[in-house]
Design a protein around this motif. Structure first.
Motif, mmCIF file in Angstrom:
data_model
loop_
_atom_site.group_PDB
_atom_site.id
_atom_site.type_symbol
_atom_site.label_atom_id
_atom_site.label_comp_id
_atom_site.label_asym_id
_atom_site.label_seq_id
_atom_site.Cartn_x
_atom_site.Cartn_y
_atom_site.Cartn_z
ATOM 1 N N GLU A 97 20.594 19.413 28.924
ATOM 2 C CA GLU A 97 19.593 20.480 28.954
ATOM 3 C C GLU A 97 18.182 19.917 28.949
ATOM 4 O O GLU A 97 17.319 20.370 29.701
ATOM 5 C CB GLU A 97 19.788 21.413 27.759
ATOM 6 C CG GLU A 97 21.042 22.259 27.854
ATOM 7 C CD GLU A 97 21.345 23.018 26.572
ATOM 8 O OE1 GLU A 97 20.778 22.686 25.505
ATOM 9 O OE2 GLU A 97 22.162 23.947 26.643
ATOM 10 N N SER A 98 17.929 18.914 28.109
ATOM 11 C CA SER A 98 16.573 18.363 28.041
ATOM 12 C C SER A 98 16.233 17.578 29.307
ATOM 13 O O SER A 98 15.092 17.606 29.766
ATOM 14 C CB SER A 98 16.402 17.497 26.788
ATOM 15 O OG SER A 98 17.275 16.396 26.804
ATOM 16 N N MET A 99 17.209 16.914 29.898
ATOM 17 C CA MET A 99 16.965 16.200 31.150
ATOM 18 C C MET A 99 16.695 17.193 32.282
ATOM 19 O O MET A 99 15.813 16.970 33.116
ATOM 20 C CB MET A 99 18.166 15.316 31.496
ATOM 21 C CG MET A 99 17.918 14.395 32.650
ATOM 22 S SD MET A 99 16.615 13.223 32.213
ATOM 23 C CE MET A 99 16.386 12.415 33.752
ATOM 24 N N SER A 100 17.422 18.292 32.284
ATOM 25 C CA SER A 100 17.201 19.331 33.291
ATOM 26 C C SER A 100 15.806 19.938 33.141
ATOM 27 O O SER A 100 15.110 20.155 34.135
ATOM 28 C CB SER A 100 18.263 20.418 33.149
ATOM 29 O OG SER A 100 18.033 21.454 34.058
ATOM 30 N N THR A 101 15.396 20.187 31.906
ATOM 31 C CA THR A 101 14.045 20.708 31.657
ATOM 32 C C THR A 101 13.001 19.728 32.173
ATOM 33 O O THR A 101 12.035 20.123 32.830
ATOM 34 C CB THR A 101 13.830 20.956 30.145
ATOM 35 O OG1 THR A 101 14.785 21.925 29.705
ATOM 36 C CG2 THR A 101 12.439 21.434 29.839
ATOM 37 N N LEU A 111 13.507 15.814 25.537
ATOM 38 C CA LEU A 111 14.229 14.617 25.957
ATOM 39 C C LEU A 111 13.917 13.449 25.030
ATOM 40 O O LEU A 111 14.811 12.718 24.607
ATOM 41 C CB LEU A 111 13.891 14.267 27.405
ATOM 42 C CG LEU A 111 14.617 13.075 27.998
ATOM 43 C CD1 LEU A 111 16.117 13.284 27.984
ATOM 44 C CD2 LEU A 111 14.132 12.823 29.422
ATOM 45 N N LEU A 112 12.633 13.266 24.700
ATOM 46 C CA LEU A 112 12.255 12.201 23.776
ATOM 47 C C LEU A 112 12.938 12.387 22.421
ATOM 48 O O LEU A 112 13.431 11.430 21.825
ATOM 49 C CB LEU A 112 10.733 12.156 23.592
ATOM 50 C CG LEU A 112 9.901 11.742 24.801
ATOM 51 C CD1 LEU A 112 8.419 11.786 24.453
ATOM 52 C CD2 LEU A 112 10.303 10.371 25.299
ATOM 53 N N ASP A 113 12.989 13.623 21.975
ATOM 54 C CA ASP A 113 13.647 13.926 20.706
ATOM 55 C C ASP A 113 15.128 13.563 20.762
ATOM 56 O O ASP A 113 15.661 12.973 19.825
ATOM 57 C CB ASP A 113 13.458 15.406 20.373
ATOM 58 C CG ASP A 113 13.923 15.757 18.980
ATOM 59 O OD1 ASP A 113 13.661 14.964 18.049
ATOM 60 O OD2 ASP A 113 14.554 16.814 18.816
ATOM 61 N N CYS A 114 15.783 13.866 21.870
ATOM 62 C CA CYS A 114 17.220 13.585 22.023
ATOM 63 C C CYS A 114 17.526 12.090 22.041
ATOM 64 O O CYS A 114 18.583 11.665 21.587
ATOM 65 C CB CYS A 114 17.769 14.213 23.296
ATOM 66 S SG CYS A 114 18.074 15.970 23.182
ATOM 67 N N ILE A 115 16.616 11.298 22.586
ATOM 68 C CA ILE A 115 16.881 9.862 22.660
ATOM 69 C C ILE A 115 16.289 9.100 21.476
ATOM 70 O O ILE A 115 16.275 7.875 21.467
ATOM 71 C CB ILE A 115 16.421 9.255 24.009
ATOM 72 C CG1 ILE A 115 14.920 9.418 24.217
ATOM 73 C CG2 ILE A 115 17.209 9.847 25.147
ATOM 74 C CD1 ILE A 115 14.398 8.744 25.481
ATOM 75 N N GLY A 116 15.819 9.840 20.482
ATOM 76 C CA GLY A 116 15.411 9.226 19.226
ATOM 77 C C GLY A 116 13.989 8.725 19.158
ATOM 78 O O GLY A 116 13.670 7.904 18.302
ATOM 79 N N ILE A 117 13.124 9.187 20.012
ATOM 80 C CA ILE A 117 11.723 8.768 19.968
ATOM 81 C C ILE A 117 10.963 9.773 19.124
ATOM 82 O O ILE A 117 10.900 10.949 19.445
ATOM 83 C CB ILE A 117 11.124 8.646 21.385
ATOM 84 C CG1 ILE A 117 11.865 7.550 22.143
ATOM 85 C CG2 ILE A 117 9.627 8.381 21.315
ATOM 86 C CD1 ILE A 117 11.434 7.376 23.573
ATOM 87 N N GLU A 118 10.409 9.266 18.031
ATOM 88 C CA GLU A 118 9.673 10.128 17.106
ATOM 89 C C GLU A 118 8.209 10.202 17.504
ATOM 90 O O GLU A 118 7.774 9.537 18.438
ATOM 91 C CB GLU A 118 9.843 9.599 15.683
ATOM 92 C CG GLU A 118 11.298 9.635 15.222
ATOM 93 C CD GLU A 118 11.486 9.026 13.856
ATOM 94 O OE1 GLU A 118 10.503 8.600 13.223
ATOM 95 O OE2 GLU A 118 12.635 8.982 13.418
ATOM 96 N N ASN A 119 7.455 10.982 16.769
ATOM 97 C CA ASN A 119 6.033 11.184 17.052
ATOM 98 C C ASN A 119 5.830 11.685 18.479
ATOM 99 O O ASN A 119 5.016 11.167 19.236
ATOM 100 C CB ASN A 119 5.210 9.907 16.824
ATOM 101 C CG ASN A 119 5.218 9.494 15.380
ATOM 102 O OD1 ASN A 119 5.279 10.335 14.487
ATOM 103 N ND2 ASN A 119 5.180 8.195 15.132
ATOM 104 N N ILE A 120 6.595 12.695 18.839
ATOM 105 C CA ILE A 120 6.534 13.260 20.188
ATOM 106 C C ILE A 120 5.122 13.715 20.518
ATOM 107 O O ILE A 120 4.622 13.481 21.623
ATOM 108 C CB ILE A 120 7.532 14.430 20.324
ATOM 109 C CG1 ILE A 120 8.955 13.907 20.179
ATOM 110 C CG2 ILE A 120 7.370 15.146 21.635
ATOM 111 C CD1 ILE A 120 9.994 14.992 20.048
ATOM 112 N N GLU A 121 4.459 14.341 19.561
ATOM 113 C CA GLU A 121 3.110 14.853 19.805
ATOM 114 C C GLU A 121 2.149 13.731 20.155
ATOM 115 O O GLU A 121 1.305 13.857 21.046
ATOM 116 C CB GLU A 121 2.594 15.634 18.577
ATOM 117 C CG GLU A 121 3.364 16.895 18.269
ATOM 118 C CD GLU A 121 4.656 16.646 17.486
ATOM 119 O OE1 GLU A 121 4.853 15.527 16.950
ATOM 120 O OE2 GLU A 121 5.472 17.572 17.433
#
Length: 140
Positions: A97-101, A111-121
């Motif tokens: 779903e996140s890759m499609s978005t 997508l960043l959240d799903c692959i474990g990357i924090e500090n998205i903002e």
């Protein structure tokens, strides 16, 4: 918990049952045990369940399998068989779903959240300011 008898080749019946039994305004956590189904039923049902997430308020899907053939793997006593949770299904759906978005809109935060990357903002801010956080993303 409910048991439904269905005709083996009626593939569309699963989506119909889900939509009929789950009310649109309620929130659901679904547990699916695919232990004794024909080999293809868990696959068809899983796709119907994933699609129904868009039509009903399904927050979480848990899939279990009674793994009789794996009792030696888990070193269990005789007459015991494990029930295992196939937990990667939920993660895979979120990734899809996140890759499609991302592919359709360029919005990459989920997508960043799903692959474990924090500090998205912070990452998003760097891109908006025309900085290139590529090495940071690749490192994570």
């Amino acid at each position: 918990m409910r048991l439904y008898r269905v005709k083996p080749l009626d593939f569309k019946v699963y989506l119909g049952i889900i939509l009929k039994k789950l009310e649109p305004q309620k929130k659901y956590n679904v547990v699916f045990d695919c232990t004794h189904g024909f080999r293809y039923i868990p696959i068809v049902f899983s796709y119907a369940l994933m699609f129904s997430k868009y039509l009903r308020n399904i927050d979480n899907i848990r899939i279990f399998y009674g793994a009789f053939e794996m009792k030696n793997y888990f070193l269990l006593r005789e007459n015991y068989s494990p029930a295992i949770e196939v937990g990667f299904v939920n993660e895979a759906v979120k990734l899809i779903e996140s890759m499609s978005t991302f592919e359709n809109s360029g919005y990459f935060s989920p997508l960043l959240d799903c692959i474990g990357i924090e500090n998205i903002e912070e990452t998003y801010f760097k891109i908006e300011m025309n900085r290139q956080p590529r090495s940071e993303v690749e490192k994570n």
